[in-house]
Design an enzyme around this catalytic site. Structure first.
Site, short mmCIF file in Angstrom:
data_model
loop_
_atom_site.label_atom_id
_atom_site.label_comp_id
_atom_site.label_asym_id
_atom_site.label_seq_id
_atom_site.Cartn_x
_atom_site.Cartn_y
_atom_site.Cartn_z
N CYS A 1 0.83 -1.20 0.00
CA CYS A 1 0.00 0.00 0.00
C CYS A 1 0.87 1.26 0.00
O CYS A 1 1.35 1.69 1.06
CB CYS A 1 -0.93 -0.01 1.22
SG CYS A 1 -1.95 1.46 1.33
N CYS A 46 -0.50 4.19 2.07
CA CYS A 46 -0.37 4.06 3.53
C CYS A 46 1.08 4.25 3.97
O CYS A 46 1.34 4.90 4.98
CB CYS A 46 -0.80 2.66 4.02
SG CYS A 46 -2.20 1.95 3.19
N ASP A 47 2.01 3.66 3.25
CA ASP A 47 3.39 3.59 3.72
C ASP A 47 4.38 4.45 2.95
O ASP A 47 5.54 4.56 3.35
CB ASP A 47 3.88 2.12 3.64
CG ASP A 47 3.02 1.19 4.49
OD1 ASP A 47 2.49 1.67 5.50
OD2 ASP A 47 2.88 0.02 4.13
#
Ligand code: NAP
Length: 300
Positions: free
Chosen positions: A130, A133-134
């Site tokens: 992701c 997200c990261d």
């Protein structure tokens, strides 16, 4: 007893919920994760009509908000089993049971893994599925993206704005992604295409530091130094919980008829989880609407 229970709150499930609730049905929707499905982890969506360019999480939230405003009940659990009864279905979660006349499955897919040595060692310590997200963990660092589909391209573009350099590793020369997005990627100065190549091993100490890559044509191996790697090598259907029902094909996707009904009466499925060729947000919302309208027709 619910009229309709929907399993999965991505675009397909949320659209089914909108149609069902607007027809005055008692509707519940299960979601064990964040509502919105794959679009929550998509940086930018550029092909949903009416929104030239929209952040994935914003689009997901608008859909979810619309559903909540219609009085649909959100049940924040994963479904573990669906059992057919004489009058409908029992839908089980780890701790509870729910009853419904109709069930619509819209659980979508989850990210496939490369399954090469070192992957499990560096999961969430360098390897991610992701970017949205990261990605911020890799600001001004070197990362790799693996895959040649639309997801790999979109997330490469996203990461190229954060990382100092992105290696895009793909196992052949041609890309599965749409040509216009491939062209965008090719124009990015800090993206290096590593084609005809596969990942052989993830290497590191406390966290990921290197990847061993093999050119499938020449057999030559190369070590690249990276702080992060994002895998976008396709999807697997989220259908483990319906294995016993015999409604899936050999790849695990759910088979439905033109009404989006499975071979079990009053059990519908829609969105990325079904057998089909085109998996897009618009096709998911299309499926959700048709499944719900057919279910409503049956109920009345
Ligand atoms: P995808 O289209 O299935 O692409 C997966 C990519 O990973 C392919 O290029 C494939 O290579 C490669 N791959 C598969 N297994 C591999 C392995 N073991 N090692 C190395 N490479 C491997 O998956 P996706 O990009 O996640 O997209 C899924 C669906 O969502 C598609 O229908 C896509 O069009 C759709 N989608 C649409 C949008 C959009 O329109 N905005 C955005 C994202 C996703 P090969 O090509 O050689 O098989």
């Amino acid at each position: 007893m619910y009229d309709i229970l929907i399993v999965g709150a991505g675009p397909a499930g949320l659209t089914a919920a909108i149609y069902a609730a607007r027809n005055n049905k008692k509707v519940g929707i299960f979601e064990g994760n964040v509502p919105g499905g794959q679009i929550v982890v998509t940086a930018t969506v550029e092909n949903y009509p009416g929104f030239g360019k929209v952040d994935g999480p914003d689009l997901a939230y608008s859909m979810f908000e619309q559903v909540m405003n219609l009085g649909v009940e959100l049940i924040g659990s994963y479904v573990s089993e669906i059992i057919k009864t004489e009058n409908g279905f029992i839908v089980k979660t780890e701790d509870e049971e729910f009853q419904a006349k109709v069930v619509i499955i819209a659980t979508g897919t989850s990210q496939k893994r490369l399954e090469v040595p070192g992957e499990s060692d560096f999961e969430n310590r360098g390897i991610s599925w992701c970017a949205i997200c990261d990605g911020s963990l890799y600001k001004d660092k070197v990362v790799a993206v693996v895959g040649g589909g639309n997801s790999a391209m979109e997330e490469t573009i996203y990461l190229s704005n954060l990382a100092s350099k992105v290696y895009l590793i793909h196992r052949r020369q041609q890309f599965r992604a749409e040509p216009h997005i491939v062209e965008k990627v090719k124009k990015l100065e800090n993206v290096e295409l590593v084609l005809d190549s596969v990942v052989e091993e993830f290497i590191g100490d406390q966290s990921l530091g290197k990847m061993r890559i093999r050119n499938v044509k020449t057999g030559q191996e190369r070590i690249i130094e990276v702080s992060g790697c994002f895998e976008y090598v396709g999807q697997i259907p989220a259908t483990d919980f319906v294995k016993e029902l015999g409604i899936t094909d050999e790849a695990g996707y759910i088979q439905v008829d033109n009404n989006f009904e499975t071979k079990i009466e009053n059990l519908y499925a829609c969105g990325d989880v079904i057998v089909k060729n085109v998996r897009q947000i618009v096709t998911a919302t299309n499926d959700g609407a048709i499944a719900a309208l057919n279910a409503i027709k049956k109920l009345s």
